[in-house]
Write a protein that holds these residues in place. Structure first.
Motif, short mmCIF file in Angstrom:
data_model
loop_
_atom_site.label_atom_id
_atom_site.label_comp_id
_atom_site.label_asym_id
_atom_site.label_seq_id
_atom_site.Cartn_x
_atom_site.Cartn_y
_atom_site.Cartn_z
N LEU A 32 0.84 -1.20 0.00
CA LEU A 32 0.00 0.00 0.00
C LEU A 32 0.88 1.24 0.00
O LEU A 32 1.91 1.28 0.67
CB LEU A 32 -0.90 0.04 1.24
CG LEU A 32 -1.85 -1.13 1.45
CD1 LEU A 32 -2.63 -0.93 2.75
CD2 LEU A 32 -2.80 -1.30 0.28
N SER A 33 0.44 2.25 -0.72
CA SER A 33 1.16 3.53 -0.69
C SER A 33 0.94 4.17 0.69
O SER A 33 0.06 3.76 1.45
CB SER A 33 0.62 4.47 -1.77
OG SER A 33 -0.70 4.88 -1.45
N ALA A 34 1.72 5.19 0.98
CA ALA A 34 1.55 5.90 2.25
C ALA A 34 0.14 6.47 2.37
O ALA A 34 -0.48 6.41 3.44
CB ALA A 34 2.60 7.01 2.38
N THR A 35 -0.39 6.97 1.28
CA THR A 35 -1.75 7.50 1.28
C THR A 35 -2.76 6.39 1.55
O THR A 35 -3.69 6.57 2.34
CB THR A 35 -2.06 8.19 -0.07
OG1 THR A 35 -1.12 9.25 -0.26
CG2 THR A 35 -3.47 8.73 -0.12
N GLU A 36 -2.59 5.24 0.89
CA GLU A 36 -3.50 4.12 1.11
C GLU A 36 -3.44 3.62 2.55
O GLU A 36 -4.46 3.28 3.13
CB GLU A 36 -3.18 2.98 0.14
CG GLU A 36 -3.54 3.28 -1.30
CD GLU A 36 -3.01 2.23 -2.27
OE1 GLU A 36 -3.71 1.96 -3.25
OE2 GLU A 36 -1.90 1.69 -2.03
N GLN A 37 -2.23 3.59 3.11
CA GLN A 37 -2.09 3.17 4.51
C GLN A 37 -2.86 4.11 5.42
O GLN A 37 -3.59 3.67 6.31
CB GLN A 37 -0.62 3.13 4.91
CG GLN A 37 0.16 2.01 4.26
CD GLN A 37 1.63 2.01 4.67
OE1 GLN A 37 1.97 2.41 5.77
NE2 GLN A 37 2.48 1.55 3.77
N GLN A 38 -2.71 5.41 5.20
CA GLN A 38 -3.42 6.41 6.01
C GLN A 38 -4.92 6.26 5.84
O GLN A 38 -5.68 6.30 6.82
CB GLN A 38 -2.97 7.82 5.63
CG GLN A 38 -3.56 8.90 6.50
CD GLN A 38 -3.12 8.80 7.95
OE1 GLN A 38 -2.00 8.40 8.25
NE2 GLN A 38 -4.01 9.12 8.87
N GLN A 39 -5.37 6.05 4.61
CA GLN A 39 -6.80 5.88 4.35
C GLN A 39 -7.33 4.63 5.05
O GLN A 39 -8.43 4.65 5.62
CB GLN A 39 -7.06 5.80 2.85
CG GLN A 39 -6.87 7.10 2.13
CD GLN A 39 -6.93 6.95 0.61
OE1 GLN A 39 -6.72 5.87 0.07
NE2 GLN A 39 -7.21 8.04 -0.08
N LEU A 40 -6.57 3.54 4.99
CA LEU A 40 -6.98 2.30 5.64
C LEU A 40 -7.17 2.52 7.14
O LEU A 40 -8.19 2.14 7.72
CB LEU A 40 -5.95 1.19 5.40
CG LEU A 40 -6.18 -0.13 6.14
CD1 LEU A 40 -7.49 -0.78 5.69
CD2 LEU A 40 -5.00 -1.07 5.90
N PHE A 41 -6.20 3.16 7.78
CA PHE A 41 -6.30 3.42 9.22
C PHE A 41 -7.50 4.32 9.53
O PHE A 41 -8.25 4.05 10.48
CB PHE A 41 -5.01 4.06 9.75
CG PHE A 41 -3.93 3.06 10.03
CD1 PHE A 41 -3.87 2.39 11.24
CD2 PHE A 41 -2.97 2.78 9.07
CE1 PHE A 41 -2.87 1.47 11.50
CE2 PHE A 41 -1.97 1.84 9.31
CZ PHE A 41 -1.93 1.19 10.53
N GLU A 42 -7.68 5.36 8.73
CA GLU A 42 -8.81 6.27 8.97
C GLU A 42 -10.14 5.55 8.80
O GLU A 42 -11.07 5.75 9.59
CB GLU A 42 -8.72 7.50 8.06
CG GLU A 42 -7.54 8.41 8.36
CD GLU A 42 -7.49 8.87 9.81
OE1 GLU A 42 -8.55 9.25 10.37
OE2 GLU A 42 -6.39 8.87 10.40
N MET A 43 -10.25 4.71 7.76
CA MET A 43 -11.51 3.99 7.54
C MET A 43 -11.77 2.99 8.66
O MET A 43 -12.91 2.87 9.13
CB MET A 43 -11.48 3.29 6.18
CG MET A 43 -11.64 4.25 5.02
SD MET A 43 -11.79 3.42 3.44
CE MET A 43 -10.07 3.08 3.07
#
Length: 161
Positions: free
Chosen positions: A136-147
């Protein structure tokens, strides 16, 4: 149409996409993380299982923790937790400290050896998390955690029936 998933031997049977729920998917990810962490801990010669890892993590967050709080954080009943604390104390990783306000009660704290082993096994956990998220990209990782936090918050607000 049944899609074969990697490491299907870890599951009772392959799961079709239509039957895959968020709960099942999260459960499968959790099981794989635990298995990998326990393998990494065994390979490192730590002699620590996942349940013990969680207890040490809980103790690393505060100086003194009551067994009741540890039980609540780790999801263990009192009897299982007592045996686990005994084993970790035998290894020299924690000690029980009598409470000043109630002679019958104790709090639990990490010893220097416990803090040292925690730093090492925490590094195993962080490396595994990094590996698990590496596609996962850094953005995808952040989105995953937020979701996931959002889902958790939604469930926290939902009353139990």
């Amino acid at each position: 149409m049944s899609a074969k998933i990697p490491h299907a031997h870890l599951d009772a049977e392959p799961v079709s996409e239509i039957n895959e729920t968020i709960g099942l998917l999260l459960h499968q990810v959790r099981l794989r993380l635990i298995r990998h962490l326990e393998c990494d801990l065994a390979a490192g010669g730590f002699g620590i299982n996942f349940s013990q890892y969680r207890v040490l993590r809980t103790l690393s967050l505060r100086e003194l923790v009551s067994p009741t709080e540890i039980s609540r954080c780790c999801g263990h009943d009192a009897g299982a937790l007592t045996r686990m604390l005994d084993r970790l104390q035998e290894k020299g990783y924690l000690r029980r400290v009598p409470r000043t306000d109630d002679r019958r009660a104790v709090d639990v704290t990490l010893t220097e050896a416990g803090r040292a082993v925690w730093r090492e096994i925490q590094a195993c956990g962080l490396a595994l998390s990094s590996d698990a998220l590496s596609d996962l990209s850094a953005t995808e990782q952040q989105q995953l955690f937020e979701m996931l936090k959002k889902v958790r918050g939604t469930l926290d607000q939902r009353p139990y029936k």
